[in-house]
Every structure is written in structure tokens, then in C-alpha cells.
Design a protein around this motif. Sequence first.
Motif, PDB file in Angstrom:
ATOM      1  N   LEU A  56     -11.648   8.134   1.231  1.00  0.00           N
ATOM      2  CA  LEU A  56     -11.505   9.416   1.606  1.00  0.00           C
ATOM      3  C   LEU A  56     -10.185  10.018   0.660  1.00  0.00           C
ATOM      4  O   LEU A  56     -11.210  11.729   0.316  1.00  0.00           O
ATOM      5  CB  LEU A  56     -10.887   9.402   2.805  1.00  0.00           C
ATOM      6  N   PHE A  83      -8.022  -0.322   2.823  1.00  0.00           N
ATOM      7  CA  PHE A  83      -6.928   0.341   1.230  1.00  0.00           C
ATOM      8  C   PHE A  83      -8.589   1.125   0.767  1.00  0.00           C
ATOM      9  O   PHE A  83      -8.825   2.251   0.385  1.00  0.00           O
ATOM     10  CB  PHE A  83      -7.164  -0.720   0.377  1.00  0.00           C
ATOM     11  N   ALA A 132     -10.751   2.726   2.345  1.00  0.00           N
ATOM     12  CA  ALA A 132     -10.973   3.643   3.502  1.00  0.00           C
ATOM     13  C   ALA A 132     -10.770   4.904   3.016  1.00  0.00           C
ATOM     14  O   ALA A 132     -10.426   6.146   2.436  1.00  0.00           O
ATOM     15  CB  ALA A 132     -11.093   3.437   4.615  1.00  0.00           C
ATOM     16  N   SER A 133      -9.064   4.332   2.163  1.00  0.00           N
ATOM     17  CA  SER A 133      -7.925   5.208   1.667  1.00  0.00           C
ATOM     18  C   SER A 133      -8.397   6.261   0.891  1.00  0.00           C
ATOM     19  O   SER A 133      -8.423   6.992   0.083  1.00  0.00           O
ATOM     20  CB  SER A 133      -7.106   5.267   1.418  1.00  0.00           C
ATOM     21  N   ALA A 134      -8.981   4.809  -0.284  1.00  0.00           N
ATOM     22  CA  ALA A 134      -9.595   4.911  -1.518  1.00  0.00           C
ATOM     23  C   ALA A 134     -10.479   6.550  -1.879  1.00  0.00           C
ATOM     24  O   ALA A 134     -11.045   7.328  -2.300  1.00  0.00           O
ATOM     25  CB  ALA A 134      -9.704   4.315  -2.287  1.00  0.00           C
ATOM     26  N   PHE A 188      -2.622   5.005   6.429  1.00  0.00           N
ATOM     27  CA  PHE A 188      -3.362   3.505   7.292  1.00  0.00           C
ATOM     28  C   PHE A 188      -2.828   3.044   6.544  1.00  0.00           C
ATOM     29  O   PHE A 188      -2.728   2.056   7.753  1.00  0.00           O
ATOM     30  CB  PHE A 188      -5.233   3.777   5.767  1.00  0.00           C
ATOM     31  N   THR A 195      -3.143   9.834   2.267  1.00  0.00           N
ATOM     32  CA  THR A 195      -3.927   9.328   3.024  1.00  0.00           C
ATOM     33  C   THR A 195      -4.360   7.369   2.839  1.00  0.00           C
ATOM     34  O   THR A 195      -4.161   6.599   4.206  1.00  0.00           O
ATOM     35  CB  THR A 195      -5.778   9.132   2.538  1.00  0.00           C
ATOM     36  N   PHE A 196      -3.246   7.374   1.898  1.00  0.00           N
ATOM     37  CA  PHE A 196      -3.236   5.561   1.996  1.00  0.00           C
ATOM     38  C   PHE A 196      -1.780   5.601   3.068  1.00  0.00           C
ATOM     39  O   PHE A 196      -1.391   4.802   3.150  1.00  0.00           O
ATOM     40  CB  PHE A 196      -2.814   5.581   0.647  1.00  0.00           C
ATOM     41  N   MET A 210       0.623  -0.608  -0.157  1.00  0.00           N
ATOM     42  CA  MET A 210      -0.216  -0.425   0.317  1.00  0.00           C
ATOM     43  C   MET A 210       1.027   0.875   0.172  1.00  0.00           C
ATOM     44  O   MET A 210       0.528   1.786  -0.677  1.00  0.00           O
ATOM     45  CB  MET A 210      -1.102  -0.297   0.763  1.00  0.00           C
TER      46      MET A 210
END
Lengths: 516, 352
Positions: free
Chosen positions: B35, B29, B31-33, A152, A148-149, A116
Motif C-alpha cells: 500500500l 508487512f 500489505a504495508s509495503a 498495521f 501504513t507500517f 515493524m
Amino acid sequence: MAHGPAKGLSRWLFTTNHKDIGSMYLWFSFAMFIIGGIFALVIRAELFEPGMQIVDPNFFNQMTTLHGLIMVFGAIMPAFVGLANWMLPMMIGAPDMALPRMNNWSFWILPFAFFMLLSTLFMPGGAPNFGWTFYAPLSTTYAPESVTFFIFAVHIMGASSIMGAINIVATILNMRAPGMTLMKMPLFVWTWLITAYLLIAVMPVLAGLVTMMLMDIHFGTSFFDAAGGGDPVLFQHIFWFFGHPEVYIMILPAFGIISAIIPTFARKPLFGYSSMVYASASIAFLSFIVWAHHMFTVGMPIAGELFFMYATMLIAVPTGVKVFNWVATMFRGAMTFETPMLFSIAFVILFTIGGLSGLMLAIAPADFQYHDTYFVVAHFHYVLVPGALFSIIAAVYYWLPKWTGRMYNEILGKTHFWVAFVGLNVTFFPMHFAGLAGMPRRIPDYHMMFADWNMISSVGAFIFGASQILFLYIVLDTIFRGKKATDRVWENSEGLEWTVASPAPYHTFSTPPEIK
Amino acid sequence: MATSEGNYYVPEQSKLPLLASIGMFLTVFGASAWLSGVTTSPLIVAVALFVFAAALFDWSRRLTIVAGIIMFVVVSAASETLSNLLTGPMVFALGGLAFAGVIWNWFSIVIRENIAGLNSPQLKRSYVWGMGWFIFSEVMFFAAFFGALFYVRTLALPWLAGEGHGAENVLLWPGFEANWPLMVTPDMAVHGDAANVTGPDQSMSFRDAASLWTWLPFWNTVILLASSVTCHFAHSAIKKNARKPFNVWLGVTIVLALIFMTLQAWEYVIAYRDMGLTLDTGIYGATFFMLTGFHGAHVLLGTFMLAVMWFRSVLKGHFSSEDSFGFDAASWYWHFVDVVWVGLFFAVYIFG
């Protein structure tokens, strides 16, 4: 418990065996080490000469960021966890880790987390470009979309670290063979116990920090925004409250490894065992009260500067105890210089250089001159490369015969050592000079006056990089073609791991060994 | 194999770790996409789901290879359609479901192993250590937010208002005054009505002693502290093998927990609707909602744990004076959540 490993891929995917999981951690770490190393070589190639040559500045920033993140979280930390997985149960006479399934979960999170993180390279706006310390507001207001990636990814690699650490604490406190009292444990076990405690204490703080970033970016909070009453400096305080113990997370297990290797090849017991234990605990305690020495120039009351300066200098005491003990162990010993010992001696000398430049940086008024220069880069690479990394390589050479049942090629091993040793010093020593002369960190271009030192550094970096390809060759050569190793492997090796066969059977100590 | 500790039980191979990792990956993954609004290749999600299915259903090697090739071709060809289908929220939901399913199974397998008598006293001690250190990690998570609150209130805001030797106040935020609760943000002090980051209209802080009896946080404190006591009664009951009192006291604890959460939700409604207190009302709103919100999330998790334990006892007759680790762990977690609330009550509400 006679069963051996399962056949095929499922052995690795579904394993609960500490040795399999340890191997996976170590190979994963090596893969990340190569990727992070390539990023470093991109940086050094760009810095070979002044002027813009190869990459654009934004990509250069992405490289410095990812190089740091990958090396810290992907290479050094998993390598130590891999060594812990392999060695801790064998060293304390346990059949496996305390929580074997959670153990495999801790590992399998990592490939996904780093996939990721690396996938951000291909996203619009590129990968994170704000440095591995990701200071706000660079990482919030001015960050690329991919941040954001990154957030996380940090969350789940933190979860992996916490679970791994809980497992290690439970293993050490609960799985020791009868008679293995705390003060009989090998130092690698002791240092890992303390490291695991540090991990459980600070990884959640990092999780809290990236959560605040996430909220600032997507949900309108003002943690790091002065317009709403927040403070970007708050970010730095929380980051370094995590970050400084993190530094010791990357060096305490190294102390344990060196404390195992030097007595073997000096053919003397470790000098001052209990003082080593207390010194490790002191270092861990001090690591919680020195964080703001990373922030001397950010603006702090004078009392704060003084407190953090003196607290930081205090760390030199327990660290000095350790260096003294290693030297005293070697003093009048019957020393031989096999590859693990070479790496360990280099560790003692070069880590001490890194420690001393750390003391220089600890002096607040002097730090105003050094801050954010290549002197800092030289300092932390001297503690991380010949420190953490050399100890890992030493550990691999030291225990590889136990893992594979085969001996590595000593001539190649020594070649690896000398090429790496020369490459590393050629790379990082000139950075002290460039830094003292005023060359700033994290820049793709620089003044002509720094040209010579940078060119030398870049040449050294490629030498050092090439030596790691030799390392890979040596390990593969050992696995497939190495000569048979004896159970004891070394003449004076002490500890339970040397009482089992080489290669270590798939399940060891299903009956607890007798501890003398 | 025989030891002074009995048998060492090393579990056989397990699919749980890999499946849980894939579930966790898809969740974050997605959630990231979601947001960030970044569109990711559907192939990533497809491969993850494929491996999940292959591992879960034990596909043979031949089937895996053939299905893999077909999957690859189909996903590559239908890339565009799939990217419209596998959006961030969708991936997040899929991943969350998979993750929750795996974890549910994981716990039920652990419970079954325990009932089958596979767990040695040593393994049981490992579980105790594990839960204890997990709670410690949670303490440190909250410490980050409490630390942020402390730093902002006692150091950052006074400096922002010109205390100390800095010159920022005059140059950047002239006229800003440090107060807590922070109703007037630096942005408002400088830009007035044109400010982007505005403070709340009212705060949740304690005002005067007379209003204590009508003050929601006070009753929430009473309820949560009471639930800790009833939880302890349940604990004492199971230690005496008294099933009925155990069920009753645990049930009461869960009811109190639900009342607490309802009141907490009601407080949020009041904050958003009547008090102008939202997440984006400067640092006061941020710290208020993050601290109470994460506490609330932990209460929710703790209630869920207690509820599972209640159903296990009522429906399946689990737990005895000898063996009640599942409940013990949930109760420790509950007491921990309670202690955090006491910290919150003083730091956020009373001295807020």
C-alpha cells in the motif's frame, strides 16, 4: 506432569508455560523500556538548552512519537501482562492459564509488531512524527509514507492485547481453585479482571480507528476530511474513547500490586478490601464516559464541556477511596521499608500528586490555560512513571525471590529506589512550573525564559535513566548470585503464591490447593 | 493430578504460536509495503521465512546455523534481484498463505485433541468464555463505525453547515447545507465542478413504502433473519442427536448465507455502476461501504465457519448432543452477524 522445561531455545520459542511466557513478556518489556528511554533521553538532550542542538525538528517529532508509543504499548502494557502471566495462576490456585497456546501467541506477536514499528525509523520520510495520539490529518494527509507500517503494527499489537485479555478473563473466571470465591481473590486478580474487560472493550475501537485512517490514506474515504463531510474531530473522539480506558488499563493492575505489597510490609490486612473492588469497578465504568476531557479546547458545546468536566471530577472519589485505604492500611502498622515497600509508598504519594494535577486539568475553564503545555506532560508522567512504572518495579522486587528462588541485594535495591526517586522528581516536577508559565509540548526549541527548568529536567532525566541500568544489574545479580530465599520470602506475605517453593516449580497447583 | 475437575491438561510445547506470528507478520508487512510503496530490505522477509522453515521442519542446530549463514550471504549478495521478487503483494501472499495454513492446522489439532478426549469440562468452559469475549470484541469493533456514523450525522455535519456558535461555515464552507444522505459534499458546495471530493449520484436509503417489495436490502434482511432461524433449528436438532435434520438445516443456513452474499455483491455492482456510489463519494460512501463491507466480511467468515462445521458433520460425523462446541461457537457468531445486520438495516438503510 512431572516434566520440566525443554532444553535450549525451543523452551522459549514453543512454550505453553505461563511462567516462561511471563518471563518473556517481562524481558521484552524491559528491552522496550530501554529503547523508549533512549528516545526520551534524545528529547531531553535536545531540550537541555534553548536553540537547536542535536537533532532536527522532524527527527525530534519522531522521537516524541515513538517514545510515547513504545512506552505505552511496548513497556507498560506487556510488563503488566507478564506479571499477570506469572502471578494470576499462582494466586488463584490454577495450574496454568486457561488457553496456554494462545497465551504464547499473544506474546510472540509483540516482537514482530515492535520490529515493524521501529523499522519505520529507517524508511524514506522517517518514522511516524505525529505524536503518540496520531491525530488526523497529521497522521493521514500529512503523514510520512511509513504510516501504513505503523497502522498495521497497531493492528497486530491490538490483536495480541485482545487475545491476552480474553485469556486472562477465562483464567480468572474459570480456573480458580475450589473455594476461591470472587471476593476472596487477591486484589491484583480483581484489578486484572477489570483491566482485561477494558482491553477487550477498547482495543477493537482502536483497530477500527486505524482502519479508518488506512481507508482515508489509501482508499479515498473521507472519515477525517471535512471536504467530503467528515471531521478531524471525529478522530479525536474515537481515539480518546479508546485512549481514556487505556489510561486505566495502565494503572488498575498497579493498584492491585500496591494493594498486595503494602499489607505485607505494614503487617496488617488490607483496609477495606471490598471497597477496593467496588472502587476499581467504578473507575472502569467512569473511564468510558470521560474521554472528551482530552479535547476541551477542540470546540464542543458547553453542555459537553460541563458533562465531561463533572464526570471526570467524579473519578477522584473512587481513587480517593483507594488512597485512603492504603494509608489506613499503613496507619499504626508495624512497618518496615524494604525496596518494594519504598516503591509502593512513593507510588501512593507521587501518584496522588499526579491525580491532583489531573483534577486541575479536569476543570474545563482552567484547562484552556494548561492545554498542550508541559503541565500536561508533568501530569501524565506523574501517573505513569511513579504510578505504573514504580508499581511494576515494586512488583519485580516483591516477587523476584519467588521467581528465581534468590534474594536481591537490599542495599542496591534501596540505592536504585532513591536514585530513581530523586531523578524522577527532578525530571518531572519542574515541568509543572514550565507548563504553568506557558511552555508548549512537543517542541524542540523554546523561549529563553524556560531555560532553567528545562536544564534541571534534563539532568534529572539522565539520573533517572542511569538508575535503570542499576536495576538491570540488580536483577541479573539476583538471578546468578543472589542468596537463597525462603518459600514465604517476607515475614507477613499472604496468598497462595507464597505457599509454593521458591523458586516456584515449573508446574504449580496441578492439584488444586485448599482455600481457607 | 487428579482433581475434582478431572485432569488438568496442559498442552505440550507447541510450534503453532510462533509460526502463526510469523505468518501474521509477513501478511501485514507485505500489505504495508504494497500500500505504501516503500521498498523494504529482502533480508527481513528472508529471515522471517527462514525461521518459519527451521521451526516447522525441526532443523538441527548445526543445519540451522549453516543454512542461516548461507541464507544470509545469498540474500545479501542477491539483494537487488530479491527486492524485485519479494515485492509487497508477493510478501503479502506468502504471509497470508503461511498464516492461513498455520491457523488451519491449529484448528484441526484442537479438534483432534477434543475427539481424543483430552479436553476436560473445564477446558471446554474456557473455550466457551473465549468465544463469548471474542464476539464482544467484535461488537466493539462495529461500535467504532456506528459511532462514527452517528457522530457525523447528528453533530459534525450540522456544525459544518453553520449550526451552533462556530464560524467555520462562513469562512471555510460557505453555502454548505447538512443533509443525510449527504449528496453534496462541502467541497462541492464551495468549488462546484472543480471539487475533488464529490458525493454520490444516488443513495441506498429507503424511499417509500410502496417500493418495499422490490427493495434489495429488505430481501437481504429477510434472508439473513431466516438464516438465523434455520441455524437455530440446526442447533435444536443436534441437541436431540438428530443428525439428518442437523445437516439439512445447517445446509439451508449456508445456502441462505450464500444468497445473501450474492445479493450484497450485486448491490455493490449496482452502486458502483449505476448509482455513482463509491468508497470515495464523501462521508456517505465511506460510512456506507465500511459498515456494510465489514459486515459482509464477517458474513463471509461466518459462512466459512458454518461450512466447515457442515463438512465436519457430513463427512466425518462430528458433533453430538453432548459435544458440539465447534458448531455452537459458529452459530453464536452467526447470530451476532445477524444482529449487526439489523442495526445496519435501520441505521444505514431505513433511517439512512
